[in-house]
Design a protein around this motif. Structure first.
Motif, PDB file in Angstrom:
ATOM      1  N   MET A   1       0.837  -1.202   0.000  1.00  0.00           N
ATOM      2  CA  MET A   1       0.000   0.000   0.000  1.00  0.00           C
ATOM      3  C   MET A   1       0.867   1.245   0.000  1.00  0.00           C
ATOM      4  O   MET A   1       0.615   2.208  -0.728  1.00  0.00           O
ATOM      5  N   VAL A   2       1.922   1.215   0.798  1.00  0.00           N
ATOM      6  CA  VAL A   2       2.824   2.365   0.873  1.00  0.00           C
ATOM      7  C   VAL A   2       3.477   2.597  -0.478  1.00  0.00           C
ATOM      8  O   VAL A   2       3.540   3.728  -0.976  1.00  0.00           O
TER       9      VAL A   2
ATOM     10  N   LEU B   1       1.056   4.049  -2.976  1.00  0.00           N
ATOM     11  CA  LEU B   1       0.774   5.451  -2.642  1.00  0.00           C
ATOM     12  C   LEU B   1       1.911   6.364  -3.094  1.00  0.00           C
ATOM     13  O   LEU B   1       1.685   7.415  -3.703  1.00  0.00           O
ATOM     14  N   ILE B   2       3.135   5.936  -2.847  1.00  0.00           N
ATOM     15  CA  ILE B   2       4.290   6.754  -3.231  1.00  0.00           C
ATOM     16  C   ILE B   2       4.379   6.864  -4.753  1.00  0.00           C
ATOM     17  O   ILE B   2       4.576   7.950  -5.305  1.00  0.00           O
TER      18      ILE B   2
ATOM     19  N   ALA C   1       1.742   9.182  -6.056  1.00  0.00           N
ATOM     20  CA  ALA C   1       2.054  10.590  -5.789  1.00  0.00           C
ATOM     21  C   ALA C   1       2.997  11.145  -6.850  1.00  0.00           C
ATOM     22  O   ALA C   1       2.763  12.219  -7.402  1.00  0.00           O
ATOM     23  N   TYR C   2       4.066  10.390  -7.183  1.00  0.00           N
ATOM     24  CA  TYR C   2       5.020  10.893  -8.181  1.00  0.00           C
ATOM     25  C   TYR C   2       4.402  10.977  -9.572  1.00  0.00           C
ATOM     26  O   TYR C   2       4.706  11.888 -10.339  1.00  0.00           O
TER      27      TYR C   2
ATOM     28  N   ILE D   1       1.281  11.601 -10.230  1.00  0.00           N
ATOM     29  CA  ILE D   1       0.404  12.783 -10.268  1.00  0.00           C
ATOM     30  C   ILE D   1       1.251  14.049 -10.416  1.00  0.00           C
ATOM     31  O   ILE D   1       0.869  14.983 -11.120  1.00  0.00           O
TER      32      ILE D   1
ATOM     33  N   PHE E   1       1.569   4.435  10.627  1.00  0.00           N
ATOM     34  CA  PHE E   1       2.539   4.657   9.549  1.00  0.00           C
ATOM     35  C   PHE E   1       1.825   5.045   8.258  1.00  0.00           C
ATOM     36  O   PHE E   1       2.190   6.012   7.580  1.00  0.00           O
ATOM     37  N   MET E   2       0.778   4.301   7.962  1.00  0.00           N
ATOM     38  CA  MET E   2       0.014   4.550   6.732  1.00  0.00           C
ATOM     39  C   MET E   2      -0.614   5.938   6.767  1.00  0.00           C
ATOM     40  O   MET E   2      -0.603   6.662   5.768  1.00  0.00           O
TER      41      MET E   2
ATOM     42  N   ILE F   1       2.164   8.588   6.215  1.00  0.00           N
ATOM     43  CA  ILE F   1       2.602   8.605   4.810  1.00  0.00           C
ATOM     44  C   ILE F   1       1.537   9.261   3.921  1.00  0.00           C
ATOM     45  O   ILE F   1       1.843  10.090   3.063  1.00  0.00           O
TER      46      ILE F   1
ATOM     47  N   PHE G   1       2.151  12.735   1.680  1.00  0.00           N
ATOM     48  CA  PHE G   1       2.110  12.776   0.219  1.00  0.00           C
ATOM     49  C   PHE G   1       0.903  13.533  -0.330  1.00  0.00           C
ATOM     50  O   PHE G   1       1.020  14.254  -1.314  1.00  0.00           O
TER      51      PHE G   1
ATOM     52  N   LEU H   1       1.071  16.857  -2.759  1.00  0.00           N
ATOM     53  CA  LEU H   1       0.307  16.965  -4.005  1.00  0.00           C
ATOM     54  C   LEU H   1      -0.650  18.138  -3.971  1.00  0.00           C
ATOM     55  O   LEU H   1      -0.816  18.839  -4.969  1.00  0.00           O
TER      56      LEU H   1
END
Lengths: 198, 218
Positions: free
Chosen positions: A69-70, A73-74, A77-78, A80, B16-17, B20, B24, B28
């Motif tokens: 999931m992390v 998500l990362i 983000a990049y 977008i 943690f989730m 994060i 982010f 954005l």
């Protein structure tokens, strides 16, 4: 492995497209024009390099249960960031690439590099690995686009190369041609460099 | 009783989730806010440039200016000569120069083969003769249907009358490389018959809406 070796392995020896057969959908979709392929390739290179760097930097703190999931998500983000950048600064190209920029998120190469390399290696190595696999992907895109744009539109990067006498091959403009070309490319590289047994 | 470290508990992944995600999404949001105005301006400029391109020739010949200058300074041209008319059901831009209404530019839409398309059509004051036409948004096949955006196809519509009497003009398609023999023929795009027909249908449907609106307004 030295930094140079990491780059060579990820860009050529273990190339994501011709060796691992990842990122095929976008290789088929955006390769009808050289410019689109180049921008798409750069977008992927940026996203994969920085997402690998970030994922690698926080790898020791990331709980195993939520690591995917992390990573997603990362990566999202990049991607977008790339999408917003193109919309703001290159509106014409952004319009042509349409939904494919956003779809970099689902490009298997990014998740593949995140899980396969960045999750176990140092940030700088992961960054180089990301750049390498992005460039490897860009090369494949450009190789297919050269043929498709030349025969389909008679031009390269929008500059007319073949004159008016050239009858454009409509098949080259449509997606099926990319299937043939990609298959031919993989075949040539495999028989030439990897000695694949029949 | 031994204590499990915090990183091994169920709360750590959740925390943690959340952290994060917040970081982010925050990055954005900031990035989007800073380029939002630029993106909007890009879209508006592209749209206005399109309208100016369609009507520049008409303005130029009325005011004895150069068409290319008007297009090069599209934002000034738009501000000076073009006004939006909000009384219409279709988005309509009125081109006025030296006190005369020279053209009407309508934003029209229809369906193509794969999805909807939108076009700008500049009409002469009779609201029937096409000054120029440009499809600015479509989802047709690249290299085939998408060629409705190209000069070769769209310039054929210049000077065509959309109304014959009270009814829409019926246009017919002829093969791409064939010469047209009458005013109501349009050379189609090879391999994109459905898309070519869609453009004709869009014009036919929309001109009736524009005409009916004029009828009730007067």
């Amino acid at each position: 492995m030295t930094k140079k070796e990491i780059f060579i392995v990820s860009a050529f020896r273990e190339n994501s497209v011709w060796r691992q057969i990842l990122g095929i959908c976008s290789s088929l979709a955006v390769t009808n024009l050289m410019m689109n392929s180049l921008i798409m390739g750069l977008g992927v290179t940026f996203s994969v390099a920085f997402s690998s760097l970030t994922i690698s930097a926080i790898r020791e703190y990331t709980p195993r249960s939520v690591r995917m999931m992390v990573q997603t998500l990362i990566i999202a983000a990049y991607v977008i960031v790339v999408d917003i950048f193109l919309k703001a600064n290159m509106p014409a190209i952004s319009k042509q690439l349409g939904p494919y920029v956003g779809l970099i998120i689902t490009n298997c190469i990014l998740m593949g590099r995140a899980e396969g390399f960045a999750a176990q290696n140092k940030p700088l190595d992961s960054f180089i690995d990301g750049i390498g696999s992005g460039i490897g992907y860009t090369l494949v895109l450009l190789a297919i686009a050269v043929v498709r744009e030349l025969f389909g539109f008679g031009s390269l990067f929008g500059i007319p190369i073949l004159g008016d006498w050239w009858i454009r091959w409509s098949i080259m403009v449509m997606a099926p041609s990319a299937f043939f070309l990609l298959a031919i490319l993989i075949w040539i590289i495999n028989t030439k460099y990897y000695k694949v047994k029949a | 009783m031994d204590k499990t470290p915090f990183t091994e508990t169920l709360y750590y992944p959740i925390l943690f989730m959340i952290i994060i995600s917040v970081v982010f999404v925050g990055i954005l949001a900031v990035m989007f806010r800073t380029s939002e105005a630029k993106i909007k301006a890009n879209e508006d400029n592209a749209y206005q440039l399109q309208i100016v391109k369609l009507t520049a020739k008409t303005i130029a010949s009325e005011l004895r200016l150069h068409e290319s200058d008007l297009i090069a300074n599209s934002q000034d041209t738009f501000k000076k000569y073009i006004k939006e008319d909000n009384s219409q059901s279709r988005k309509c831009f009125v081109v006025t120069a030296s006190g005369k209404e020279l053209a009407y530019c309508y934003d029209i839409g229809g369906n193509g083969l794969w999805g909807s398309m939108r076009a700008l059509v500049a009409l002469a004051p009779d609201r029937s003769t096409i000054i120029d036409l440009a499809v600015y948004s479509q989802m047709e096949t690249p290299g085939l249907g998408a060629r409705i955006e190209e000069e070769g196809f769209r310039t054929q519509f210049r000077g065509k009358k959309l109304l014959s009497g009270d009814n829409p003009t019926v246009f017919s398609l002829v093969p791409e490389r064939q010469a047209t023999t009458s005013d109501t023929q349009i050379r189609q795009i090879t391999g994109a018959t459905i898309t070519s027909n869609s453009v004709l249908r869009m014009l036919k449907d929309e001109i009736m809406i524009i005409k009916d609106q004029q009828g009730t307004a007067q």
